[in-house]
Design an enzyme around this catalytic site. Structure first.
Site, PDB file in Angstrom:
ATOM      1  N   LYS A  82       0.835  -1.286   0.059  1.00  0.00           N
ATOM      2  CA  LYS A  82      -0.092  -0.123  -0.149  1.00  0.00           C
ATOM      3  C   LYS A  82       0.926   1.344  -0.052  1.00  0.00           C
ATOM      4  O   LYS A  82       1.898   1.193   0.627  1.00  0.00           O
ATOM      5  CB  LYS A  82      -0.858  -0.019   1.139  1.00  0.00           C
ATOM      6  CG  LYS A  82      -1.805   1.102   1.426  1.00  0.00           C
ATOM      7  CD  LYS A  82      -2.518   0.871   2.637  1.00  0.00           C
ATOM      8  CE  LYS A  82      -3.681   2.167   2.730  1.00  0.00           C
ATOM      9  NZ  LYS A  82      -4.623   1.859   4.165  1.00  0.00           N
ATOM     10  N   SER A  87      -9.159   1.895   3.718  1.00  0.00           N
ATOM     11  CA  SER A  87      -8.342   2.771   2.689  1.00  0.00           C
ATOM     12  C   SER A  87      -7.622   1.976   2.036  1.00  0.00           C
ATOM     13  O   SER A  87      -6.875   2.416   0.838  1.00  0.00           O
ATOM     14  CB  SER A  87      -7.662   3.780   3.545  1.00  0.00           C
ATOM     15  OG  SER A  87      -6.690   3.347   4.510  1.00  0.00           O
ATOM     16  N   SER A 135      -9.404  -0.361   7.858  1.00  0.00           N
ATOM     17  CA  SER A 135      -8.911  -0.045   6.462  1.00  0.00           C
ATOM     18  C   SER A 135      -8.389  -1.373   5.814  1.00  0.00           C
ATOM     19  O   SER A 135      -8.120  -1.280   4.731  1.00  0.00           O
ATOM     20  CB  SER A 135      -7.854   0.932   6.405  1.00  0.00           C
ATOM     21  OG  SER A 135      -8.235   2.263   6.664  1.00  0.00           O
TER      22      SER A 135
END
Length: 474
Positions: free
Chosen positions: A82, A157, A181
């Site tokens: 990420k 996220s 997330s």
């Protein structure tokens, strides 16, 4: 095998085939990079692809294998990171325009450990600015689409991380989780998403190491692959006080689907009061409880009173963001999204006393969850109250559940994820079925503090009780 077939193998299967020299790291890496390039225009799940670097690492991995050199746990297996987690020499943008050219000079601890075990980084996956919401879009790259339906959100996220795994681009993804997330996009895309216990994986980027509620996490398609990632990433490091003195257990051996749940009590709750759940999520949750009972577990309902904790989470989380990003927002207001700026503005209403009261409440919540887990071995709740939201969902807009509209997305869509960021207990989202719209639904199981390996064992048993691993997005 064809290159396409390689993309649909688990990391555990790839590990076995690479060790037997049935497939090579070069073949695997080439296949996943080709798939990433083919699907990126449709899914938009990468900010950066590391094709040349990844192929060079794959060739080196193949050379070591053929030379009989000692290799690591994840030798030759592709992974993504990420774009909020530092990667040495590869840009890390945090999903924000002001950081579009930021290149760290060192890896985050979790990334360094994966590399040390031979895993090959193929790219950085999308995140909203600084991982600040449950939807994956940003002025820097646009929107990331759900792997199952391009008109739905990937969640967030860690939306890019989840979509890359769900679509067969790479079997392993490093994500983060500050309020759900990892678990939210895992549920949206039919994956396994674990938020481990506080300290199990050292977090080298947490500004407040002592009050931290964010985690660097694994995202995979199977429990066995999550165990592989945990085995590689877990263990103490001097950067994280909560990690010190915590030995890494045998995640791989423990996470096999052995035994049953006889003698274990699972406490369950559908939702906190006044938080509606869609009919298909409620049905999937009931079916999941039936599977747990079929494995031998005793079931007992617990009350959701007092667990509607979004205001407590927000007081802590948004204050941290304001402290970190107020100066950035003042200097780069035109480059940042309205949603991000609005969240920073909300924090201006939180006083120092409000923040400390929220921290006191956080301790109370920990003790309440501890008391629940003294009565039962596990907690079971839905990960989300409905399937993935529309692709153009506004964080500050209304959320639709079975035809009714409710204000405020966070407490109405994921009332059960933020709680365990604050208490530190391990929580995992597992695929448990599909909604009427054909999209995945997730079950969240919560284990005792630092009993992550046992949570994975139960998760493996649950996974084996259904046949969802063979289902892929179209």
């Amino acid at each position: 095998m064809t290159s396409g077939d390689l993309c649909f193998l688990s990391a555990a299967e790839l590990r076995a085939r690479i060790a037997r020299k049935q497939v090579s790291p070069v073949e695997v890496t080439s296949a996943v990079l080709a798939r990433a390039e083919a699907l990126q225009p449709k899914l938009n799940c990468f900010i950066t692809l590391c094709g040349d670097e990844a192929m060079a690492q794959a060739r080196d991995a193949e050379r070591k294998l053929m030379a009989g050199e000692r290799v690591g746990l994840l030798h030759g297996i592709p992974f993504t990171v990420k774009d909020i987690v530092n990667t040495k020499g590869v840009r890390t943008t945090f999903g924000a325009v002001p950081y579009k050219d930021n290149v760290p000079d060192e890896d985050a601890v979790a990334v360094a450990r994966l590399r040390a075990q031979g895993a090959i980084l193929i790219g950085k996956t999308t995140t909203p600015e600084f991982g600040s919401k449950c939807l994956t879009d940003s002025p820097l790259f646009g929107r990331t689409r759900n792997a199952w339906d391009g008109q739905r959100s990937s969640g967030g996220s860690s939306g890019g991380a989840a979509v890359a795994v769900a679509s067969g681009i790479a079997p392993l993804a490093v994500a983060t989780d500050g309020g759900g997330s990892t678990r939210i996009p895992a549920a949206c895309n039919g994956l396994v998403g674990l938020k481990q216990s506080n300290g199990v994986i050292a977090h080298s980027q947490a500004p407040d190491a002592f009050g931290n509620q964010t985690y660097v996490t694994p995202t995979t398609r199977s429990v066995a692959d999550t165990a592989l990632m945990m085995q590689a990433m877990a263990g103490e490091d001097a950067c994280d006080p909560w990690s010190i003195g915590i030995p890494a257990p045998d995640f791989i051996g423990t996470a096999a689907p052995r035994g049953d749940l006889r003698g274990q009590k699972v406490l369950y709750c559908l939702s906190p009061p006044n938080r509606p759940v869609s009919a298909d999520v409620a049905d999937a949750f009931k079916a999941s409880l039936d599977r747990l009972a079929g494995l031998g577990a005793e079931l007992e309902e617990f009350s959701g009173d007092g667990y509607d904790i979004e205001p407590i989470w927000r007081a802590i989380n948004h204050t941290v963001w304001r402290t970190r990003f107020a100066k950035l927002a003042a200097e780069h207001k035109g480059d940042l999204s309205e949603a991000f700026l609005k969240q920073l503005a909300l924090a201006t209403k939180v006083t120092g006393v409000d923040y400390q009261e929220a921290m006191f409440a956080r301790s109370t919540l920990f003790r309440r969850v501890q008391s629940l887990l003294a009565r039962g071995s596990l907690l079971a709740v839905p990960t989300l109250t409905r399937t993935a939201l529309p692709i153009d969902q506004d964080l500050f807009g209304t959320i639709e559940i079975d035809g009714q509209h409710f204000d405020s997305v966070r407490p109405h869509w994921f009332p059960w994820t933020m709680l365990f960021n604050m208490t530190g207990h391990p929580a995992i989202s597992l695929p448990c079925g599909f909604g009427r719209d054909g999209l995945p639904i997730g079950l969240q199981l919560v284990g005792r503090f630092r009993a992550d390996a046992e949570l994975l064992r139960v998760s493996a048993l649950f996974e084996a009780s259904q046949d969802l691993l063979s289902r892929w997005p179209g």
